[in-house]
Write a protein that holds these residues in place. Structure first.
Motif, mmCIF file in Angstrom:
data_model
loop_
_atom_site.group_PDB
_atom_site.id
_atom_site.type_symbol
_atom_site.label_atom_id
_atom_site.label_comp_id
_atom_site.label_asym_id
_atom_site.label_seq_id
_atom_site.Cartn_x
_atom_site.Cartn_y
_atom_site.Cartn_z
ATOM 1 N N LEU A 60 5.263 -5.208 0.029
ATOM 2 C CA LEU A 60 4.092 -5.080 -0.838
ATOM 3 C C LEU A 60 4.368 -5.675 -2.204
ATOM 4 O O LEU A 60 3.540 -6.389 -2.755
ATOM 5 N N ALA A 61 5.532 -5.395 -2.749
ATOM 6 C CA ALA A 61 5.861 -5.923 -4.070
ATOM 7 C C ALA A 61 6.008 -7.430 -4.028
ATOM 8 O O ALA A 61 5.568 -8.135 -4.918
ATOM 9 N N LEU A 62 6.633 -7.947 -2.978
ATOM 10 C CA LEU A 62 6.870 -9.383 -2.896
ATOM 11 C C LEU A 62 5.599 -10.162 -2.621
ATOM 12 O O LEU A 62 5.473 -11.321 -3.004
ATOM 13 N N SER A 63 4.638 -9.552 -1.943
ATOM 14 C CA SER A 63 3.422 -10.278 -1.604
ATOM 15 C C SER A 63 2.650 -10.675 -2.842
ATOM 16 O O SER A 63 1.875 -11.632 -2.826
ATOM 17 N N ALA A 64 2.879 -9.980 -3.951
ATOM 18 C CA ALA A 64 2.181 -10.320 -5.192
ATOM 19 C C ALA A 64 2.587 -11.690 -5.707
ATOM 20 O O ALA A 64 1.852 -12.333 -6.444
ATOM 21 N N LEU A 65 3.760 -12.174 -5.278
ATOM 22 C CA LEU A 65 4.220 -13.479 -5.721
ATOM 23 C C LEU A 65 3.305 -14.598 -5.261
ATOM 24 O O LEU A 65 3.147 -15.607 -5.925
ATOM 25 N N LEU A 66 2.709 -14.439 -4.095
ATOM 26 C CA LEU A 66 1.949 -15.524 -3.503
ATOM 27 C C LEU A 66 0.674 -15.843 -4.266
ATOM 28 O O LEU A 66 0.111 -16.923 -4.114
ATOM 29 N N PHE A 67 0.198 -14.934 -5.094
ATOM 30 C CA PHE A 67 -1.017 -15.202 -5.834
ATOM 31 C C PHE A 67 -0.796 -16.259 -6.908
ATOM 32 O O PHE A 67 -1.761 -16.794 -7.461
ATOM 33 N N GLY A 68 0.480 -16.579 -7.204
ATOM 34 C CA GLY A 68 0.744 -17.585 -8.223
ATOM 35 C C GLY A 68 0.982 -18.962 -7.662
ATOM 36 O O GLY A 68 1.380 -19.856 -8.379
ATOM 37 N N CYS A 69 0.761 -19.190 -6.358
ATOM 38 C CA CYS A 69 1.057 -20.472 -5.736
ATOM 39 C C CYS A 69 0.163 -21.573 -6.299
ATOM 40 O O CYS A 69 -1.011 -21.369 -6.540
ATOM 41 N N GLN A 112 5.619 -16.127 6.716
ATOM 42 C CA GLN A 112 5.535 -14.828 6.060
ATOM 43 C C GLN A 112 6.911 -14.231 5.791
ATOM 44 O O GLN A 112 7.151 -13.653 4.728
ATOM 45 N N TRP A 113 7.827 -14.361 6.744
ATOM 46 C CA TRP A 113 9.169 -13.813 6.556
ATOM 47 C C TRP A 113 9.876 -14.516 5.409
ATOM 48 O O TRP A 113 10.531 -13.878 4.575
ATOM 49 N N ALA A 114 9.725 -15.839 5.325
ATOM 50 C CA ALA A 114 10.380 -16.594 4.266
ATOM 51 C C ALA A 114 9.795 -16.266 2.897
ATOM 52 O O ALA A 114 10.525 -16.079 1.924
ATOM 53 N N ASP A 115 8.462 -16.185 2.822
ATOM 54 C CA ASP A 115 7.809 -16.042 1.527
ATOM 55 C C ASP A 115 7.653 -14.602 1.060
ATOM 56 O O ASP A 115 7.728 -14.329 -0.142
ATOM 57 N N LEU A 116 7.451 -13.682 1.970
ATOM 58 C CA LEU A 116 7.196 -12.299 1.572
ATOM 59 C C LEU A 116 8.463 -11.463 1.489
ATOM 60 O O LEU A 116 8.522 -10.502 0.728
ATOM 61 N N VAL A 117 9.472 -11.806 2.264
ATOM 62 C CA VAL A 117 10.641 -10.940 2.370
ATOM 63 C C VAL A 117 11.894 -11.553 1.760
ATOM 64 O O VAL A 117 12.619 -10.898 1.016
ATOM 65 N N LYS A 118 12.148 -12.824 2.037
ATOM 66 C CA LYS A 118 13.470 -13.368 1.774
ATOM 67 C C LYS A 118 13.697 -13.921 0.376
ATOM 68 O O LYS A 118 14.802 -13.839 -0.143
ATOM 69 N N LEU A 131 8.376 -15.636 -10.333
ATOM 70 C CA LEU A 131 8.583 -16.688 -9.332
ATOM 71 C C LEU A 131 7.238 -17.175 -8.804
ATOM 72 O O LEU A 131 6.360 -16.374 -8.482
ATOM 73 N N GLU A 132 7.077 -18.493 -8.700
ATOM 74 C CA GLU A 132 5.863 -19.071 -8.150
ATOM 75 C C GLU A 132 6.230 -20.114 -7.100
ATOM 76 O O GLU A 132 7.193 -20.866 -7.262
#
Length: 234
Positions: A11-20, A100-106, A154-155
């Motif tokens: 959940l915390a990491l998924s917030a990163l994707l909004f800055g793509c 999803q595994w690469a971007d949300l978790v790793k 991170l973006e």
């Protein structure tokens, strides 16, 4: 390449994707009438943008060749100048899962792991010849401090995928998988500020002087993006 992993919630990491950000990049010259491009025993069956006749970007080719320093990537893609760059790669059968595994978790967990490794190498180099117990205590202290890092800012600068068929000697398909590439960046000043905050937990009396802390911080700032920044996910 196997990396150490720290636990972050999805959940915390998924917030990163909004800055793509959308990035226009120079082509690599790899382009065919169809999506298939023969590469020895491997054949690129499909790739991102193939429907529109697009080329595979040059930055993807450079990363696959092991060229992923900030200087190299800055020459072929906008959006990375002035940033700490981290390259994430992944491979698997299901494209959605691979992405999803690469971007949300790793990505964040592995960046923290990279900083730990660079710090450990720096401490070992600076304390060479010292008592082993003191050395191990210093390394443990730096690694413990860096596990507290919670990187924000991170973006994702760019991402790309290719679908690959593996052929046997008779050109029969014996395996198929997706390869995924993503370039993430963080403003240098933001990265340094968060690193220095993590370093506040270091006891300078145990590590002999403030010099070692400054040296380790400088090593992480200089090396973490260019020498150890590629993250392989399996």
């Amino acid at each position: 390449m196997k990396k150490s992993v720290l636990c972050f919630t999805v959940l915390a990491l998924s917030a990163l994707l909004f800055g793509c950000k959308t990035t226009q990049t120079k082509g690599s010259g790899i382009k065919g009438k169809s999506a298939k491009v023969e590469t020895g025993k491997r054949v690129i069956e499909d790739y991102q943008g193939a429907t529109f006749g697009s080329e595979i970007p040059q930055w993807v080719k450079l990363i696959s060749d092991g060229q992923y320093s900030t200087e190299v990537l800055n020459s072929v893609m906008p959006g990375v100048n002035g940033k700490k760059i981290f390259v994430v790669t992944n491979r698997g059968k299901n494209l959605s899962y691979v992405e999803q595994w690469a971007d949300l978790v790793k990505v964040e967990t592995e960046v923290a792991g990279i900083m730990e490794r660079v710090a450990g190498k720096s401490v070992e180099a600076e304390m060479a010849g010292k008592d082993n117990a003191d050395l191990q205590e210093a390394i443990k202290m730096y690694r413990t401090s860096l596990t507290s890092v919670r990187l924000t800012g991170l973006e994702k600068v760019a991402n790309y995928w290719v679908k690959v068929n593996v052929l046997d000697s008779k050109k029969h398909v014996i395996d198929t998988f997706y390869e995924y590439y993503a370039v993430w960046g963080m403003d240098n000043k933001t990265f340094k500020a968060q690193l220095e905050q993590a370093m506040q937990g270091i006891d300078e009396t145990v590590t002999e002087s403030a010099y070692l802390k400054a040296k380790v911080t400088a090593e992480i700032m200089d090396k973490v993006a260019d020498e150890d920044s590629i993250i392989d996910v399996e």
